[in-house]
Design a protein around this motif. Sequence first.
Motif, short mmCIF file in Angstrom:
data_model
loop_
_atom_site.label_atom_id
_atom_site.label_comp_id
_atom_site.label_asym_id
_atom_site.label_seq_id
_atom_site.Cartn_x
_atom_site.Cartn_y
_atom_site.Cartn_z
N GLN C 113 0.80 -1.21 0.00
CA GLN C 113 0.00 0.00 0.00
C GLN C 113 0.84 1.26 0.00
N GLU C 114 1.85 1.31 0.84
CA GLU C 114 2.63 2.53 1.00
C GLU C 114 3.95 2.43 0.25
N PRO C 115 4.00 2.92 -0.97
CA PRO C 115 5.24 2.75 -1.73
C PRO C 115 6.42 3.48 -1.10
N MET C 116 6.16 4.54 -0.38
CA MET C 116 7.27 5.29 0.22
C MET C 116 8.05 4.43 1.18
N THR C 117 7.31 3.74 2.06
CA THR C 117 8.00 2.96 3.07
C THR C 117 8.34 1.56 2.59
N SER C 118 7.98 1.25 1.34
CA SER C 118 8.32 -0.09 0.86
C SER C 118 9.70 -0.14 0.24
N PHE C 119 10.26 1.02 -0.01
CA PHE C 119 11.63 1.04 -0.51
C PHE C 119 12.56 1.48 0.62
N SER C 120 13.76 0.93 0.64
CA SER C 120 14.71 1.32 1.66
C SER C 120 15.13 2.77 1.44
N ALA C 179 7.21 2.50 -9.77
CA ALA C 179 8.51 1.85 -9.59
C ALA C 179 8.33 0.54 -8.84
N MET C 180 7.41 0.57 -7.88
CA MET C 180 7.11 -0.64 -7.11
C MET C 180 6.58 -1.72 -8.05
N ILE C 181 5.67 -1.34 -8.95
CA ILE C 181 5.11 -2.30 -9.88
C ILE C 181 6.20 -2.82 -10.81
N ALA C 182 7.05 -1.90 -11.26
CA ALA C 182 8.16 -2.30 -12.13
C ALA C 182 9.04 -3.33 -11.46
N ILE C 193 0.20 -10.00 -6.56
CA ILE C 193 -0.74 -9.70 -5.49
C ILE C 193 -0.55 -8.22 -5.17
N ALA C 194 -1.61 -7.45 -5.29
CA ALA C 194 -1.51 -6.01 -5.04
C ALA C 194 -2.36 -5.69 -3.81
N ASP C 195 -1.70 -5.30 -2.72
CA ASP C 195 -2.40 -5.01 -1.47
C ASP C 195 -2.67 -3.52 -1.38
N GLU C 196 -3.92 -3.15 -1.61
CA GLU C 196 -4.33 -1.74 -1.58
C GLU C 196 -3.37 -0.86 -2.38
N PRO C 197 -3.20 -1.15 -3.67
CA PRO C 197 -2.16 -0.45 -4.43
C PRO C 197 -2.48 1.02 -4.68
N THR C 198 -3.75 1.38 -4.58
CA THR C 198 -4.07 2.76 -4.94
C THR C 198 -4.64 3.56 -3.79
N THR C 199 -4.74 2.97 -2.63
CA THR C 199 -5.36 3.67 -1.50
C THR C 199 -4.62 4.93 -1.11
#
Lengths: 329, 382, 338
Positions: C113-120, C179-182, C193-199
């Motif tokens: 859900q949160e792409p910001m915190t999904s990347f280091s 970028a996460m999707i890429a 599996i996309a967990d709340e990808p657009t929320t």
Amino acid sequence: MLSYIVRRLLLAAVTIVAISILSFTIIQLPPGDYVTSYIAQMATSGSTVSEAEAANLRILYGLDQPIYVQYLKWMRLIAQGSFGMSMEWHRPVIDVIGDRIWLTIVVSLAAVILTWAIALPIGIYSAVRQYSIGDYVFTFIGFIGIAVPGFLLALILMYFGFVYFNANIGGLFSPAYLQAPWSLAKVQDLLKHLPLPAIIIGLSGTAQMIRIMRANLLDELRKPYVIAARARGLSRWRVILKYPVRVALNPFASTIGYLFPHVVSGSVIVSLVLSLPTVGPLLLRALVAQDMFLAGTIVLLLGILTVIGTLISDLILMWIDPRIRLGGQ
Amino acid sequence: MPEDTATEQLYEQEEEVSIAEERVSVATQWQLMWWRFRKHKLALVSAVVIILFYTVVVLADFLAYADPDYSESQRTLLRPQPIHLFDEGKLRPFVYALVGTRDPITFKRVYTVDTSKKIPVTLFAHGYSYRLLGLIKTDIHLLGVQGTKAEDALFLLGTDSQGRDMWSRLMRATRISMTIGLTSVALSLFLGILLGGISGYYGGVVDTVIQRVIELLRSIPTIPLWMGLAAGLPSNWDIVKVYFAITIIISLIGWTELARVVRGRFLSLREEDFVVAAEITGCSRLRIIFRHMVPSFLSHIIAATTLALPAMIISETSLSFLGLGLRPPAISWGVLLQQAQNVQTLAFSPWLLLPAIPVIIAVLAFNFLGDGLRDAADPYGI
Amino acid sequence: MMNSEQKPILSVRNLKTYFFTDEGVVKAVDGADLDVESGKTLGIVGESGCGKTVTALSILRLVDRPGRIIDGEILLRVTGGEGRDHTIDLARLDDDCKEMRYIRGGEIALIFQEPMTSFSPVHTIGDQMIETIMLHRRVTAAEARERAIEMLRLVNISRPEDRIDEYSYQLSGGLRQRAMIATALSCDPRILIADEPTTALDVTTQAQILDLMRHLQQQNGMAVVLITHNLGVIAEMADQVAVMYLGRVVERGPVDDIFHDAKHPYTQALLRSIPSITSASKTLLPTITGSIPHPYSRPSGCPFHPRCRKYMRGTCNTADPTPVAVGADHEVSCFLYN
């Protein structure tokens, strides 16, 4: 990045000047001066010193001039490379200090390196295996480190070593090498004796660092990017070491700047207890005898040592933290 | 209707939850802190331990039985005497007498245990006189022995190298060591709040300057500095003067940590909406600081202060151990430990090292207590 | 029984994931059945706390202490050589074994859900993408970098050769999610599996991301599991829908059936509570009475019965309903249909 380095250097320079003033002030604190205690010393052995003699001595040692002049004289001497004469030993201060300052550096460095080398893996382990037996054991040892001051630890260990193992754990050298000139064998002997004092000196700092690493890593381990990394197929330990550890390393590294003063401080008392041939025992003696140049020089050198150590650790921090390197964000 | 019972159940549940929630929401900050603190078993135990310590501080002379300064050269380095509780099946505490004989070779008086002679130990016995709480003159002590002969004496923890009773000295030492920490911390607190507050609240140049000063102080190795300052104290100063001088010396470095905490709190609080609201309504700066901001971080300050105490205790103990802090006839843990400097002496008289135990326990207790307070200080935290 | 032409590539049967905490056991997933077919999108919908995310994490065996999968099967169909298929039960694998690590990212990818915190925060996007690629493919670092740039271009990120060396905080929300999707697609997984990808995104970006996902799905023929609480997104994207409540799948079926012929009272209540532009104005928005029970005090029997309008005392609160077929590919777990 450049501004960071320049700022650090400036601060270091100012600190050294401040320390030199403080060192000098300290020495001037006791009422009377070296000549007074010299007279007292002479009196206990039965001889007396005449007024004229005392006055001459004062002129000789420059003790009759105002303080700031004496300070400037001292600074000028240092700039010329001489640190003055030890009034008690009647030899140049550098000679009296001799090897001791190098040994102090070696012991302090060993303590800092050991602290880091031990605290980092243990901190990581404690965070990853929270509440495991290992975690509790390390937490316990950590508390010993915090609660037991270095010199007490040294004392207790010496006691047990002496009574139960009939071993003298003090000193940095075996008796054979103590007065011997430097050689490879002597260095090896030193390395053999180094770990114990280094651990004792470093223990309280280590305990602190372990706590910091553990707390920071625990915070990071909960964050989404850790699971995201595992979701990409990385193994558990590879994820931990590459990602959250790397992030938790920043606050960890920023504390090493304060590790150095702590270690240098601690080494002074511990070396007294363990009779290490470092600067500590010499300082105590000089203070008691009011040997101005010797005590002041030692405090100054210790201060400089600390500042340089802090500077180096700041540079290491800069290397580790990309945010400082990139200058912002 | 079938729905009703299900929804009834639901409403009951909801009510329970909201009653509990209400209790929490009307609880004062201090109540919340106390509830959270209670969960911390270790901190609770530590709090009890510290209360015990301060009880000793108040009742030091009552708990002692021999004059702490009374030295007897014939009775140096005696072993601790254990108290035996049962005398032939009856509860009559006693110690074995010590018989002094003259060693034929050294001509020194040597004391050995004489198991044939039992000296009764009584509660609330008469001993040397002192002032309880500094006011009431009395001579009652918790323990004592009935005889007054030279051989009839009690040495629970043995004697030191000058024949003084260790237990009584330890009681006095506890008093000095535990209070010197308090005074140092009070001074550090004052300096810390003042300078940290100014730094955090005003920001800008003032902040930068104070920050640099703090950094400077933190990067100076403390022990050589203290040694120097302490050695500089005139040797003819009386105990009280030395006591206060040491206090000041120790707190001069300690305030930096507190200042950091205070500054951090001020900086984050400054941005809070309630502070802005107070400013808008026209409150004076001072009022904002004391009525609005301080209560928010008071709990953090308490925690930080408690955590600063152990460092003070260790500092004083270290300095006195070196002979540079408190000096005889003052008695503190450090002064007591000075006798234990020599390993050879220790090997024969290990009880000289006993004062190390209260040091360790006190430091641990303050650390745990401080940790507990720090966790509890965030009542709305996790 | 599900009636389909091809077998699903992922089947979850009776999955139970419990969390054993000091205060009690939380049954995050308590018997979930799901089927994912290749080329199609399965939407998992439900309120917060119903177990959607834990289901996704369980499939990838990313549930750590104090959570554990205590029962169920996660069957992944693997196409072997010479057209021979076999199934692996992911629930039986050791969670850090080589196979599982290969599957993560290589067969099944997960985006958060949160792409910001999904990347280091201290590594570049490229670093993390290249690492993933090299983990799953035998390629050199240079080749991996090429592939990463190609993937960034595929998700419509401009100037990918520059972006690849940036940190996540330097990108906007929409770009980060792309970028996460890429990253997720860089190793050609068969299931995304996309967990709340657009929320966490604004509506315009949301539309763009959904378009992108649909487009990529058509291109690769991969299956998508879309987890969300947003019924609008489900209506737009999903082919199949599974409705979850308190860790159970209460209803599942084709998207049209679910939206126009919902059988389970919970699904019906959910659909009723969507504000509609055509509903009469100034009327109360229908809500579901009560609230989600505390995780430690779950109701007995059917988890929804305390809030159900059609609650049957004696039945619904005593036994657990099992899935019953009510149409082609349409199942419901409710005693009303037994």
